[in-house]
Design a protein around this motif. Structure first.
Motif, mmCIF file in Angstrom:
data_model
loop_
_atom_site.group_PDB
_atom_site.id
_atom_site.type_symbol
_atom_site.label_atom_id
_atom_site.label_comp_id
_atom_site.label_asym_id
_atom_site.label_seq_id
_atom_site.Cartn_x
_atom_site.Cartn_y
_atom_site.Cartn_z
ATOM 1 N N LEU A 69 -5.404 -4.499 -4.569
ATOM 2 C CA LEU A 69 -4.514 -3.847 -4.425
ATOM 3 C C LEU A 69 -3.420 -4.002 -5.651
ATOM 4 O O LEU A 69 -2.778 -3.131 -6.256
ATOM 5 C CB LEU A 69 -3.692 -4.157 -3.157
ATOM 6 N N ASN B 205 -3.907 -9.153 -2.129
ATOM 7 C CA ASN B 205 -5.087 -8.509 -2.187
ATOM 8 C C ASN B 205 -5.379 -8.249 -3.507
ATOM 9 O O ASN B 205 -4.748 -7.470 -4.168
ATOM 10 C CB ASN B 205 -5.195 -7.052 -1.330
ATOM 11 N N GLN C 147 -4.708 -1.917 -8.442
ATOM 12 C CA GLN C 147 -4.353 -0.679 -8.573
ATOM 13 C C GLN C 147 -2.895 -0.588 -8.862
ATOM 14 O O GLN C 147 -2.597 0.455 -9.687
ATOM 15 C CB GLN C 147 -4.648 -0.257 -7.031
ATOM 16 N N SER D 294 2.270 1.513 -3.225
ATOM 17 C CA SER D 294 1.549 2.024 -4.280
ATOM 18 C C SER D 294 1.321 3.684 -4.247
ATOM 19 O O SER D 294 1.152 4.405 -5.263
ATOM 20 C CB SER D 294 0.055 1.400 -3.951
ATOM 21 N N CYS E 98 0.754 -1.310 0.258
ATOM 22 C CA CYS E 98 0.001 0.140 0.071
ATOM 23 C C CYS E 98 0.842 1.313 0.123
ATOM 24 O O CYS E 98 0.648 2.202 -0.617
ATOM 25 C CB CYS E 98 -0.889 -0.219 1.226
#
Length: 993
Positions: free
Chosen positions: A762, A759, A765, A725, A722
């Motif tokens: 994710l 995930n 993304q 990202s 995350c």
């Protein structure tokens, strides 16, 4: 091919489709099948075109042995049926003499006399056809450079001649001239020669990727490290996994090896494992393998010869084993070329590369800096060592006693003790001390399980944590320590309550919902679970006797934590009082029994409770009191967390400067403790947010990547990805496109990410950000392919239609940029259908307006109907936004739509309609005020309307009046920058009067 073409038109369509494929086995096999199909037609032309495509596939698919055979067939057809070759085909035949010369050079089994005979054939053919000989001399120079004899003379004979239509492109010739100077040891002249290519002024299918690969080390030697870094990122993307450019990949591996980026080199090697199998050119393979060996030799010299490495198919490799294999094969290839050529050039060049010392100890190439220690295929590191590791006692009884004493206090150094004990206990031949103070082995094993469970809980693996706590409780019972067993069971109760409810995938979705709606649906179950856990803990507490004060305080804290989590899940004001009551019990007990760590814990929980309930002043007051106590009485390891909490409160109060100061101090203090004990990763993440609010994006980027690195080291891969990202998105916003792509390529190559873990959304993304970066980097083909794949996947996200709407809309824009307006319309319709279920007003409006602009600009009046249809859709989106009370973050949807109507009509030469639309846009905008952030948009509308009126409708007087009034208005308001385009247009109109 599914079916062979039955007509020449079908054949030509199949050839065009094959030309859109990337070079490699699929394209080559299809080209071979198309030649077979073409031979069934009576005409010669279909066979000629099929043979040309096949030779191209062989040439750029790194199969030089087959290219000359195909060209021989072409040349026979050319000699026997010259009328079948128009001017373009004739040009291609003469051009490809050079391809055959390159293919023959790449094969050591072809005698040198045969190479020279081919060049003679080329010269005679060119002379007979009345063609200039510069291309022939270019090939003669390349042969001389390859052999290592008479290069200077051959260079002068080629470089001094005038270029012809059959000369290599400017970019390729620049590259060859630069390599000549580089081989002569003149880095400065080589770089100067390369500059037009490196700067992007000259390019072709292979350039600048080819030149960049060779220019990297000269740039470093010249001190241009930043440019070398930038070009490495851009150039590597242009050649990776490309079977026609393995030598260039090898040069990038060499660059990594010589700049302290050995771990990245191994990562890139794994990404290019296909080259070991797909490259059939001995010369290209020699260049590639030499770069591979430079990397592997460096890794081995650093003591990491046992690391895994991607290599030749059919077995697994270590760095040391692969280096030995590569060394033997590359040495053999170099010897074969030298034997063919009668020189030692290839062996000497290879030795020069292998003996080159590192040029830099460390050069940060990407946002994700990796080290060789992180490459080993070991389990995730769950306990990173403290920056200043504690001195651990050698005798086992002392170590056990110290671990337990530190654990009772909640001291961070307990982790290091448990880690050391785990190593000793699991070692072969372990003998447990027979000492009453140490206790039985069952208790020590329970201690270690409880520590491991705590670590799992910190990584949100609540299922694993609950199981280990239950196992530890059983061992504590066996060891005769019921108080420890009770505490372990209380931990298990809380961990079990924190296990997320298992969602059921919507029918036909094919995915597990991960969208925001899930949390809302799970809230009642989560609240119920935490309520039940708290009740069970209260009963457990009442039934337990013999608890030491630190144990009872810890159990009270677990009770308060359960209710705090319930409040966080429910957001209900009715749950606040219960939490504060439990915290009060904890604080009173810890104060009465002098348990400093739990006193601090109670104050932290109280401040957090006020923050969750929305009482920020009370939360700040509690945090200030907490910090005063910690500074006066300790424990010191709570200070970083407390400062982090106050910083988050200050961010909530829009005090970014204060938050930045608190977080900076927190990180300074955190340096004295293990990173996981004080959650240094979160401090860096919060500091990144503070930096962004203060307008310091580069500093924010550093903290985001640092947060990700720390999370990875302690095994929190989801949080790490995350953070990465967010770093990728920020780097893209900053225009650091290649940094963004390199970071995402590295993440997407991770085995768990490639498998869609942890995930799937994710991972999507990450891919979406990469697709946007590819588009920003003008790699539209790759960007479109990724967007199409994401649009197809997201079509099944029934729980997140809004994301599909955005992805499909962006896909439509990319298709429109490629002039595929039919497919763009289909993608836009998908986006609108998804938007109807989960609105994304602004994103859809922006994309629809852009689609209209593209179609009108590229098709003019012929595209007006299609463009207006897109704008009609955008109008309905704007109507829906207005009905829903949605306010756009950027431009007003209505005024932006009116402006786009003006632009679309202008592209279609409908100037009166364009002017009317722009008048509407101006009316919607209204005149700007002194603080208006719409002044620029208003000025642009005025400029565009005046251009329609004064230039295209030939009414300069009203246009000038419009411009003069706008300039006066903007000047009076202080918006002087916005007046420049208006005064420039006014001057032009007056000059033309």
């Amino acid at each position: 091919m599914p079916t062979a073409p039955q007509t020449t038109d079908e054949l030509y369509e199949a050839l065009q489709a094959n030309q859109r494929r990337p070079y490699g086995r699929t394209r080559t096999v299809t080209a071979e099948e198309l030649v077979d199909a073409a031979e069934r037609f009576e005409e010669t032309l279909p066979l000629v075109r099929a043979l040309l495509e096949l030779q191209e596939a062989y040439t750029y698919g790194s199969e030089p042995r087959k290219s000359p055979v195909v060209f021989a067939r072409l040349l026979t057809l050319f000699d026997e049926q010259p009328d079948a070759f128009d001017e373009n085909l004739r040009h291609l035949v003469f051009w490809r003499f050079k391809w055959v010369a390159a293919a023959l050079r790449a094969l050591p089994e072809i005698p040198l006399t045969s190479l020279r005979q081919w060049l003679t054939e080329m010269r005679e053919r060119y002379e007979k056809a009345g063609l200039g000989l510069q291309p022939y001399y270019g090939q003669a120079y390349r042969l001389a450079a390859h052999v290592g004899e008479d290069e200077a003379l051959a260079f002068e004979l080629w470089a001094g001649r005038t270029r012809t239509r059959l000369s290599d492109c400017e970019a390729c010739e620049i590259g060859e001239r630069a390599l000549y100077h580089l081989a002569a040891g003149d880095d400065e002249r080589a770089l100067g020669t390369w500059e037009p290519v490196l700067a992007g002024k000259e390019s072709c299918q292979e350039e600048p990727a080819r030149s960049i690969a060779h220019a990297l080390l000269p740039l470093l030697r010249a001190g241009h490290t930043d440019r070398a870094r930038e070009l490495h990122l851009a150039g590597y993307r242009g050649c990776r996994r490309n079977p026609s450019m393995p030598g260039e990949v090898g040069r990038h591996l060499e660059f990594c090896a010589l700049t302290g980026n050995e771990a990245r080199g191994l990562e890139l090697l794994a990404e290019n494992r296909n080259l070991f199998d797909e490259v059939d050119s001995p010369l290209e393979l020699l260049d590639f393998l030499t770069g591979v060996e430079v990397l592997l030799r460096r890794v081995e010299q650093l003591g990491h010869g046992e690391l895994p490495a991607a290599g030749f198919p059919g077995r697994t490799w270590t760095v040391g084993g692969l280096r030995a294999e590569v060394h033997g094969r590359a040495d053999d290839l170099a010897a074969r070329f030298d034997a063919r050529n009668g020189t030692t050039a290839h062996t000497e060049r290879r030795s020069t590369r292998l003996d080159r010392a590192p040029l830099l100890e460390a050069l940060e190439l990407t946002l994700r800096t990796r080290h060789l220690d992180e490459v080993a295929p070991a389990a995730p590191v769950v306990a990173p060592a403290a920056r200043t590791a504690p001195d651990l006692p050698e005798p086992l009884p002392e170590l056990i006693a110290r671990a337990r004493a530190l654990d009772e206090r909640g001291h961070p150094d307990a982790r290091a003790c448990w880690t050391e004990l785990r190593t000793r206990v699991t070692a072969r031949g372990y003998t447990h001390p027979d000492e009453p103070a140490v206790g039985p082995l069952a208790r020590l094993r329970a201690d270690l399980l409880a520590d491991e469970a705590s670590r799992l809980g910190e990584r949100d693996d609540f299922t694993g944590a609950a199981a280990l706590y239950e196992e530890a409780a059983g061992l504590y019972d066996d060891a005769g320590t019921p108080a420890h067993a009770a505490l372990a069971r209380a931990h298990a109760l809380l961990a079990t309550a924190e296990i997320p409810p298992r969602p059921s995938a919507p029918a036909g979705s094919g995915t597990t919902p991960q969208g925001p709606a899930d949390g809302a649906d799970d809230t009642p179950a989560e609240v119920a679970a935490l309520t039940a856990a708290h009740a069970a803990m209260v009963r457990l507490h009442a039934e337990s006797s013999g608890l030491a004060p630190y144990q009872e305080a810890r159990l009270l804290r677990l009770r308060a934590t359960a209710l705090g989590l319930r409040l966080q899940a429910s957001g209900s004001d009715g749950h606040v009082a219960a939490v504060l009551d439990e915290i009060g019990l904890l604080h009173d007990f810890a104060t009465r029994h002098d348990v400093p760590g739990q006193i601090a814990g109670a104050l932290i929980l109280r401040a957090s409770t006020f923050a969750i309930s929305g009482d920020l002043p009370a939360a700040v007051a509690e945090t200030d009191a907490l910090l005063d106590r910690l500074n006066a009485h300790g424990p010191a390891w709570h200070l970083p967390r407390a400062l982090g909490l106050r910083a988050r409160l200050r961010l909530g109060a829009q005090d970014a400067e204060g938050a930045h100061a608190d977080l900076g101090e927190a990180l300074r203090l955190a340096a004295d403790w293990p990173a996981d004990a004080v959650d240094t990763a979160r401090l860096h993440g919060d500091l990144a947010e503070a930096c962004l609010r203060l307008g310091r994006p580069d500093e924010a980027l550093r903290h985001l990547t640092r947060s990700a690195e720390l999370n990875l080291r302690r095994g929190d891969r989801f949080d790490a990805y995350c953070a990465y990202s967010n770093a990728a998105t920020l780097s893209l916003d900053l225009g650091r496109v290649e940094d963004c792509i390199a970071l995402l390529d590295s993440l997407l190559a991770e085995p768990d990410v490639a498998a869609g873990e942890p995930n799937d959304r994710l991972v999507a993304q990450l891919r979406l950000t990469r697709a946007r970066a590819l588009r920003a980097g003008e790699d539209l083909k790759a960007a479109t392919a990724e967007f199409l794949a994401l649009a197809a996947e997201s079509a099944g996200w029934d729980d997140d239609r809004g994301s599909h709407a955005v992805i499909a809309a962006e896909t439509a824009v990319l298709l429109a940029e490629a002039d595929e307006f039919g497919r763009a319309r289909e993608a836009a319709d998908q986006a609108l259908a998804a938007h109807a279920r989960d609105p994304r007003h602004e994103a859809l409006s922006n994309c629809l307006r852009e689609l209209a602009r593209l179609q009108a600009r590229q098709q003019g009046a012929d595209g007006l109907a299609g463009a207006l249809a897109f704008l009609a859709d955008a109008g309905r989106v704007a109507d829906g936004a207005r009905t829903a009370g949605y306010e756009a973050h950027g431009r007003s949807l209505d005024s932006a739509l009116a402006y786009e109507y003006g632009r679309v009509h202008a592209y279609a030469d409908a100037y009166e309609e364009a002017l009317a639309a722009l008048e509407k846009a101006l009316a919607l905008l209204g005149e700007p005020g002194p603080d208006s952030d719409r002044a620029g948009e208003w000025a642009e509308c005025v400029r565009f309307a005046a251009a329609m009126e004064g230039i295209y409708l030939e009414r300069p007087a009203p246009a000038l009046a419009r411009l003069d009034a706008a300039v006066s208005r903007l000047t009076a308001l202080g918006h002087t920058d916005e007046t420049e385009p208006l005064t420039s247009l006014a001057d032009r109109l007056r000059d033309e009067e």
